[in-house]
Design a protein around this motif. Structure first.
Motif, PDB file in Angstrom:
ATOM      1  N   GLN A 182      35.918  39.971  40.113  1.00  0.00           N
ATOM      2  CA  GLN A 182      34.596  40.318  39.585  1.00  0.00           C
ATOM      3  C   GLN A 182      34.176  41.719  40.019  1.00  0.00           C
ATOM      4  O   GLN A 182      33.514  42.444  39.269  1.00  0.00           O
ATOM      5  N   GLU A 183      34.558  42.106  41.224  1.00  0.00           N
ATOM      6  CA  GLU A 183      34.179  43.413  41.763  1.00  0.00           C
ATOM      7  C   GLU A 183      35.114  44.527  41.306  1.00  0.00           C
ATOM      8  O   GLU A 183      34.915  45.699  41.653  1.00  0.00           O
ATOM      9  N   GLY A 184      36.133  44.168  40.549  1.00  0.00           N
ATOM     10  CA  GLY A 184      37.070  45.172  40.081  1.00  0.00           C
ATOM     11  C   GLY A 184      38.088  45.601  41.111  1.00  0.00           C
ATOM     12  O   GLY A 184      38.804  46.598  40.919  1.00  0.00           O
ATOM     13  N   LYS A 185      38.220  44.856  42.196  1.00  0.00           N
ATOM     14  CA  LYS A 185      39.167  45.212  43.257  1.00  0.00           C
ATOM     15  C   LYS A 185      40.522  44.536  43.083  1.00  0.00           C
ATOM     16  O   LYS A 185      41.491  44.906  43.743  1.00  0.00           O
ATOM     17  N   VAL A 192      30.664  32.256  42.439  1.00  0.00           N
ATOM     18  CA  VAL A 192      31.138  32.998  41.267  1.00  0.00           C
ATOM     19  C   VAL A 192      30.248  32.626  40.096  1.00  0.00           C
ATOM     20  O   VAL A 192      29.722  31.505  40.039  1.00  0.00           O
ATOM     21  N   PRO A 193      30.051  33.532  39.131  1.00  0.00           N
ATOM     22  CA  PRO A 193      29.172  33.216  37.996  1.00  0.00           C
ATOM     23  C   PRO A 193      29.781  32.165  37.081  1.00  0.00           C
ATOM     24  O   PRO A 193      30.965  31.823  37.182  1.00  0.00           O
ATOM     25  N   ALA A 194      28.959  31.670  36.164  1.00  0.00           N
ATOM     26  CA  ALA A 194      29.364  30.561  35.298  1.00  0.00           C
ATOM     27  C   ALA A 194      30.606  30.898  34.478  1.00  0.00           C
ATOM     28  O   ALA A 194      31.488  30.055  34.293  1.00  0.00           O
ATOM     29  N   GLU A 247      43.392  40.342  51.518  1.00  0.00           N
ATOM     30  CA  GLU A 247      43.283  41.273  52.642  1.00  0.00           C
ATOM     31  C   GLU A 247      43.422  42.722  52.173  1.00  0.00           C
ATOM     32  O   GLU A 247      42.666  43.605  52.596  1.00  0.00           O
ATOM     33  N   LYS A 248      44.392  42.984  51.296  1.00  0.00           N
ATOM     34  CA  LYS A 248      44.621  44.340  50.802  1.00  0.00           C
ATOM     35  C   LYS A 248      43.434  44.843  49.996  1.00  0.00           C
ATOM     36  O   LYS A 248      42.969  45.980  50.169  1.00  0.00           O
ATOM     37  N   ALA A 249      42.922  43.994  49.102  1.00  0.00           N
ATOM     38  CA  ALA A 249      41.855  44.422  48.201  1.00  0.00           C
ATOM     39  C   ALA A 249      40.512  44.551  48.903  1.00  0.00           C
ATOM     40  O   ALA A 249      39.689  45.394  48.528  1.00  0.00           O
TER      41      ALA A 249
END
Length: 658
Positions: A111-114, A283-285, A199-201
């Protein structure tokens, strides 16, 4: 006194909740974390006592949430030596339920783009060696990446604390078990790769990320990585069965399976996690919908597993669940998004998966089905069996998916040409076609929900559910899990006459006739005294045998009592009442002549060490079908006897776990 207690227990198990109790239940649901009405609490406690009385146990904690109401309880001992009781606060190893925690962490980072779901997973875990095929984060989440599971005892029995690099090194050189996307291969090692990706992200250690982004926001106050050095005094001591006794579990350091099975928590923590999932706090729906939707193989076969959760329909309920089993523990989390139910069970005894599934089923019966006992159907005629299974699957897939899409975060497949779909369904259940090759016909029925078959059962069944909801009302629709598949089908036929439905959407005349006939036979085969209690829980089952024998005599369809009758026989055998044991085993076989477990149990008593006779040639043996209670796996990969033989890796998904 014992007789009085037994009578009270039976009353709690058999009596339906009265209307005022249901009204108070609905009112209490509007209050956050209100207790269940006293009569519901008594019923829940009674079913737990009845289930635990069937076999030895150490400690077990259970929790239930329903519409803002809460019930939690502990049974037995978290420490047998010191006689310390199990409570709702007791912490247990979560085993493979850890995978659901990991999946939430991954999806938060997506969701955060990571993180990205559909790129090579090695982008975030470059230390993992390149393999002949690439696999994605999405495939790892759904056990479709081909990464193997434990391939021997030595691979699963680590006793030393390991960091992430060392945990990955345990399997880094192992070849992939299958080409990614082609096969469901349950894998804890694959989830270790996801833990490394977290861990990496995130730039945080796996445990620290869970604490700050999953456990903390969900209100899981006692959840943590299971570090032997930091366990508190509330943690349960683990036990296993050995030669008829409970002995301490083998030592295992679960840091080797950190993201696939390395956490501990209480049932209160599990309830908080389940509630946070249903309320979209973590997390969103839209993300929850993705996680709760079954993935499919490249060939279009559903796996009954989404992104971190087993997900499947069961008697019209859409189930989202995960089980876990490893040294020291057995655990189970069940969520019903459409009904706002969370069930959490944890034990410090290994190998309790079947018992925990029975408990969860009985809790659902009590809360949502007025305490009516779920039983499979026993059918003698192989053609009837295929027709009945088709009706059962229409019901369970159709109602479950409809409710998940309208009352939960789910989505339905596109309806497409419904007239063509209904025509196909009638052809699939045509008696003349089935009679040519019943086994092939059954396989076709069991494949009809897969995307490769156009999601036929889901599309047709969901339209039936929508029609019933529009015609009879949304509350009436919720009665079908307790009424069953045949009522769902015959009521749809009646609703079609009322709406009216176009002719193609009414099914063939022959199928209508079959369904009505099976419904009439099923209703006649019921024993009133056994509607809300299992035969093995009746104080005097012998007294009920005449009624049971009369109701099921010369019927083509009746409830399946094999498990209940075998438990009665087993108890009689333990008490040394061999003649009575033999009589009940003979009755079981007479009532269910095609039941392999019944025949095997009888042969074992008649001539210990011999195999049961094959009373009917395998090629012509009648096919066992269900009444809709469990036509699909009841958790990730543990298939009931009526299913094709599962792949070995999938078969272990719930019990071996983390």
């Amino acid at each position: 006194m014992r007789a009085l207690l037994a009578a009270l227990l039976l009353l709690c198990l058999t009596a339906p909740l009265p209307a005022p109790a249901r009204a108070r239940t609905a009112a209490a649901a509007r209050k956050k974390d209100a207790p269940f009405p006293p009569e519901v609490q008594r019923a829940l406690n009674a079913l737990m006592r009845a289930e635990l009385a069937k076999g030895s146990y150490a400690g077990l904690s259970v929790g239930v949430l329903h519409g803002g109401m809460r019930w939690v309880q502990g049974y037995g001992m978290r420490d047998l030596t010191q006689q310390l009781p199990a409570t709702p606060r007791t912490t247990y190893r979560m085993a493979s339920i850890t995978k659901s925690f990991t999946a939430v962490a991954v999806m938060q980072l997506v969701q955060e783009g990571k993180l990205e779901l559909d790129t090579d997973a090695r982008t975030w875990v470059p230390q993992y060696p390149e393999k002949p095929w690439k696999f994605t984060v999405r495939q790892l989440l759904g056990h479709l990446g081909g990464v193997p599971h434990y391939d021997g005892p030595e691979a699963a029995e680590n006793t030393q604390p390991l960091d992430t690099a060392a945990a990955l090194a345990l399997f880094a050189s192992k070849p992939l078990a299958a080409e990614p996307g082609t096969k469901f291969v349950y894998t804890t090692w694959g989830y270790n790769l996801l833990g490394a990706a977290v861990e990496k992200a995130s730039g945080q250690g796996y445990g620290r990320y869970l604490k700050s982004h999953v456990f903390g926001p969900a209100g899981m106050r006692h959840a943590a990585l299971d570090d032997q050095r930091t366990r508190d005094k509330q943690h349960a001591v683990g036990y296993r069965h050995f030669r008829g006794q409970l002995v301490p579990s083998h030592f295992l350091d679960v840091s080797s399976r950190f993201a696939g099975g390395g956490t501990r928590a209480s049932v209160e923590d599990l309830l908080a996690f389940g509630q946070a999932i249903l309320q979209h706090k973590l997390v969103p729906a839209e993300t929850a919908r993705m996680m709760q939707a079954s993935l499919s193989t490249r060939e279009g076969q559903l796996t009954d597993y989404g992104l971190g959760f087993a997900t499947y329909p069961l008697r019209g309920h859409y189930m989202v669940a995960h089980a876990g089993g490893q040294p020291e523990t057995t655990s189970l989390l069940v969520m019903l998004p459409a009904e706002d139910v969370v069930i959490a069970i944890a034990s410090n005894l290994e190998g309790e998966a079947k018992r925990q599934r029975r408990i969860s089923t009985r809790i659902i019966e009590t809360l949502l089905e007025e305490g009516l006992v779920r039983r499979d159907a026993h059918l003698v005629d192989p053609v009837d069996a295929v027709v009945h299974e088709g009706l059962a699957r229409l019901f369970t897939y159709g109602l479950a998916y409809h409710l998940w899409a309208t009352r939960g975060p789910g989505a339905l497949p596109e309806p497409g040409d419904l007239s063509e779909a209904f025509t196909r369904m009638s052809a699939l259940l045509d008696r003349a076609t089935i009679a040519q090759d019943p086994e092939a016909a059954l396989r076709r029925v069991r494949d009809a929900h897969h995307p490769r078959e156009g999601s036929l059962l889901i599309r047709v069944g969901a339209h039936m559910a929508l029609t019933l909801e529009k015609t009879l009302g949304p509350e009436k629709l919720l009665e079908y899990p307790k009424r069953g598949a045949l009522a769902f089908f015959t009521d749809y036929l009646a609703a079609c006459a009322q709406v009216p439905c176009p002719a193609p959407l009414r099914f063939s005349e022959a199928l209508q006739k079959d369904a009505r006939h099976l419904d009439e036979v099923w209703q006649r085969a019921q024993v009133a005294e056994l509607r809300r209690v299992r035969l093995d829980e009746v104080k005097d089952p012998e007294a009920l045998w005449p009624a049971l024998e009369l109701a099921t005599a010369n019927t083509a369809l009746h409830p399946d009592y094999v498990d209940e009758m075998l438990r009665i026989a087993g108890l009689l055998g333990k008490r040394g009442r061999k003649e009575e044991q033999l009589r009940w085993l003979e009755r079981t076989v007479a009532l269910h002549p095609q039941s392999a477990p019944a025949r095997e149990a009888l042969a074992k008593v008649q001539a210990p060490g011999t195999q049961a006779p094959q009373t009917v040639p395998a090629a012509t043996a009648p096919l066992r079908a269900t009444d809709g209670s469990s036509p699909v796996p009841d958790d990730a990969g543990l298939l009931p006897a009526s299913h094709p033989t599962p792949q070995p890796s999938q078969e272990r998904a719930a019990d071996q776990g983390g």
